[in-house]
Design a protein around this motif. Structure first.
Motif, PDB file in Angstrom:
ATOM      1  N   ARG A 172       0.642  -0.726   0.500  1.00 36.92           N
ATOM      2  CA  ARG A 172      -0.006   0.006  -0.173  1.00 36.92           C
ATOM      3  C   ARG A 172       1.137   1.453   0.678  1.00 36.92           C
ATOM      4  NH1 ARG A 172      -4.936   0.130   3.959  1.00 36.92           N
ATOM      5  NH2 ARG A 172      -4.405   1.530   2.955  1.00 36.92           N
ATOM      6  N   LYS A 176       0.346   3.938  -2.556  1.00 33.35           N
ATOM      7  CA  LYS A 176       0.708   5.455  -2.626  1.00 33.35           C
ATOM      8  C   LYS A 176       1.826   6.513  -3.295  1.00 33.35           C
ATOM      9  CE  LYS A 176      -2.183   4.840   1.360  1.00 33.35           C
ATOM     10  NZ  LYS A 176      -2.266   4.977   2.594  1.00 33.35           N
ATOM     11  N   HIS A 180       1.388   9.402  -5.677  1.00 34.68           N
ATOM     12  CA  HIS A 180       1.746  11.095  -6.066  1.00 34.68           C
ATOM     13  C   HIS A 180       2.683  11.136  -7.068  1.00 34.68           C
ATOM     14  CE1 HIS A 180       0.901  11.937  -1.865  1.00 34.68           C
ATOM     15  NE2 HIS A 180       0.532  11.034  -1.460  1.00 34.68           N
TER      16      HIS A 180
ATOM     17  N   PHE B  14      -6.721   2.337  -1.409  1.00 32.79           N
ATOM     18  CA  PHE B  14      -6.147   1.757  -1.448  1.00 32.79           C
ATOM     19  C   PHE B  14      -6.120   0.613  -1.709  1.00 32.79           C
ATOM     20  CE2 PHE B  14      -3.807   5.969  -2.945  1.00 32.79           C
ATOM     21  CZ  PHE B  14      -2.979   5.312  -3.905  1.00 32.79           C
ATOM     22  N   GLU B  37      -4.769   1.114  -9.292  1.00 34.79           N
ATOM     23  CA  GLU B  37      -3.930   1.201  -8.102  1.00 34.79           C
ATOM     24  C   GLU B  37      -2.473   0.924  -7.224  1.00 34.79           C
ATOM     25  OE1 GLU B  37      -6.851   0.814  -7.247  1.00 34.79           O
ATOM     26  OE2 GLU B  37      -8.440   2.152  -7.039  1.00 34.79           O
TER      27      GLU B  37
END
Lengths: 190, 227
Positions: A172, A176, A180, B14, B37
Motif C-alpha cells: 500500500r 501511494k 504521488h 488503496f 492503483e
C-alpha cells in the motif's frame, strides 16, 4: 533451475564440482545481491561474497530441496548483513565514496517516472527508499527469494500474521508513493 | 486523501485484499490485470525479479573468481572432516587401551592379595566367591590361605623347670612350640609381641612379627622370630 534438476546439482556441488557450484551461483547470486542492495547498498557486495563462503563451508551438511536451499541462503545473507552492520557500528563513521552514490535515486530519478522500463536496480532503490526496513525486507524476501509467508516469518523470527501485515502495508505504501510521483511528471505511464 | 475520480465514495482508494496482495508478490498478476492503483507496484515487483540484463551487468562480474573461491572452500571441507574423525578415533583407541590396562592391573593386584589372604575380610570373602566360580581356590576371610598347612599347635605345657625366675628364662624354648611358619601371614600371634597367655592356640591370631618379650615363660606363638 528446475526442481527435478536441483538434487543432482546440489550433490555435485557438495562434492566440490565447479559446474554445479556455478549453476547454484547463477541462480541465486542476482537475487541475493538485489536483496542485500535493497537493505544496504554500501556493503551488499561484501556481504554477498561472505554469504557464499559461509554457505560453502556448511554446504556438505545441507539437506533439503531447492526451496529450502533458497531459504537457507537468504537466512545466511540476512545474518551476515546483521553482523556486518554491527561491525560497522563499532567502527568510526566513514565517508561514503562518491562511486557508491550511483545506487541512490535522485528526486528526478527516471526509474521512478519511467516505470515501463524500470530496471532491477531502480526498483530495488525504490523499494529501499519508499519502505521502512522491515516492510522492504518482507517484500524483497517474498519477491526475490520466492519464499512463502511461513518461510519469511521463520527467517525474520516473526509470526506469519505479522509478515502478512507488513507485506500488506508495504504494498500500500508503495502504491501511494508511486501514485504521488506519477501525476507530477509528464510522460509517465503509471 | 481525496479518492480518485471514479472511486466510490467511502471506499478506501488503496484497498487491497489478501488474495490480490499474494498474487502481486508471487508475480501471478500482470501489470495490466492489476487493480489500477497497483499497476505501478506490479511493474516494480516485476522489475525486481527480472533477469539480469546489460544495465545490471555488474551482477555477473567476477563469476569465475567467485565460483573458484566457493569451490575451494567446499572441497577443503571433507578433508578436514576426515582428519577430525581420525583424531577422534585414535584418541578413543588410546582411552580404551588405557582402560583395559588399568582393569588388568587391578585384577592382578586384587588376585594376588586375595590369594595371599591379605584383603580385608569382606573383600576376601567376595574375592573367594568370585575366584571360586572360575576354579581358583582362595581363602575366605578368617580362613588360612590355601596351600598353607595348619601348624600343629599344641597347648603349651608349663614346664615346672622353667619359671620366670629361672636362670633359663627367656633363653629356652617352651616345651612345645609350634614349628615356625615364616611365610604365613596368618601365623598366630597378636602381632604386638604380647604373649598369648592362656589363649587357645586356635584363636590366637595376628599378623606381624610377634616378637615375644624376653622372659616370657611360654614365648607365645609367633612367626618363629621369638627371641
Amino acid at each position: 533451475m528446475a526442481t527435478t534438476e536441483f538434487a543432482p546439482v546440489l550433490a555435485a556441488a557438495q562434492d566440490g564440482a565447479q559446474w554445479a557450484i556455478a549453476a547454484l551461483w547463477r541462480d541465486l547470486h542476482p537475487r541475493l545481491l538485489r536483496f542485500l542492495r535493497g537493505l544496504d547498498p554500501l556493503i551488499a557486495e561484501d556481504v554477498e561474497a561472505e554469504t557464499w563462503l559461509v554457505a560453502a563451508r556448511d554446504l556438505s551438511m545441507f539437506r533439503g530441496d531447492e526451496q529450502q536451499f533458497r531459504a537457507w541462503m537468504f537466512t545466511i545473507a540476512r545474518n551476515r548483513l546483521i553482523d556486518s552492520r554491527r561491525r560497522e557500528a563499532r567502527r568510526p563513521s566513514v565517508a561514503t565514496p562518491p562511486e557508491a552514490l550511483h545506487d541512490r535515486p535522485a528526486d528526478d530519478d527516471p526509474a521512478v517516472t519511467a516505470l515501463d522500463v524500470l530496471s532491477a536496480g531502480a526498483a530495488i532503490a525504490l523499494v529501499r527508499d519508499c519502505l521502512p526496513p522491515l516492510q522492504a525486507e518482507v517484500i524483497l524476501l517474498r519477491v526475490l527469494g520466492g519464499l512463502d509467508v511461513e518461510e519469511v516469518a521463520a527467517i525474520l523470527g516473526k509470526r506469519p500474521g505479522n509478515v502478512r501485515v507488513l507485506q500488506h502495508r508495504g504494498l500500500r505504501r508503495l502504491a501511494k508513493r508511486l501514485s504521488h510521483e506519477a501525476p507530477e511528471r509528464p510522460g509517465v505511464t503509471p | 486523501m481525496t479518492p480518485p475520480v471514479g472511486t466510490p465514495s467511502g471506499m478506501e482508494p488503496f484497498a487491497l485484499d489478501p488474495g490480490t496482495a499474494e498474487r502481486l508478490v508471487a508475480g501471478a498478476v500482470d501489470a495490466g490485470d492489476a487493480p489500477p492503483e497497483y499497476r505501478a507496484v506490479a511493474r516494480v515487483l516485476h522489475a525486481l525479479r527480472s533477469a539480469p540484463d546489460d544495465v545490471d551487468g555488474v551482477e555477473w562480474a567476477g563469476e569465475t573468481e567467485a565460483v573458484e573461491r566457493i569451490a575451494a572452500v567446499v572441497v577443503r571441507r571433507p578433508a578436514r572432516t576426515r582428519r577430525v574423525r581420525r583424531t577422534r578415533r585414535s584418541s578413543s583407541r588410546v582411552a580404551r587401551l588405557a582402560a583395559a590396562a588399568a582393569v588388568a592391573a587391578a585384577v592382578c593386584v586384587t588376585g594376588g592379595l586375595a590369594s595371599a589372604g591379605s584383603l580385608p575380610e569382606p573383600a576376601q570373602n567376595a574375592a573367594s566367591t568370585v575366584l571360586g566360580t572360575v576354579g581358583i581356590s582362595v581363602p575366605t576371610g578368617g580362613e588360612e590361605p590355601a596351600g598353607v598347612q595348619e601348624p600343629a599347635i599344641t597347648a603349651p605345657v608349663p614346664s615346672p623347670a622353667v619359671t620366670p625366675n629361672s636362670p633359663d628364662a627367656g633363653t629356652s624354648a617352651p616345651t612345645s612350640v609350634a614349628p615356625p611358619a615364616p611365610s604365613s601371614p596368618a601365623a598366630p600371634g597378636n602381632g604386638n609381641g604380647v604373649p598369648a597367655h592362656g589363649t587357645p592356640p586356635s584363636t590366637a591370631k595376628g599378623h606381624g612379627n610377634g616378637h615375644a618379650p624376653n622372659g616370657s615363660p611360654t614365648a607365645g606363638v609367633g612367626n618363629g622370630k621369638s627371641r
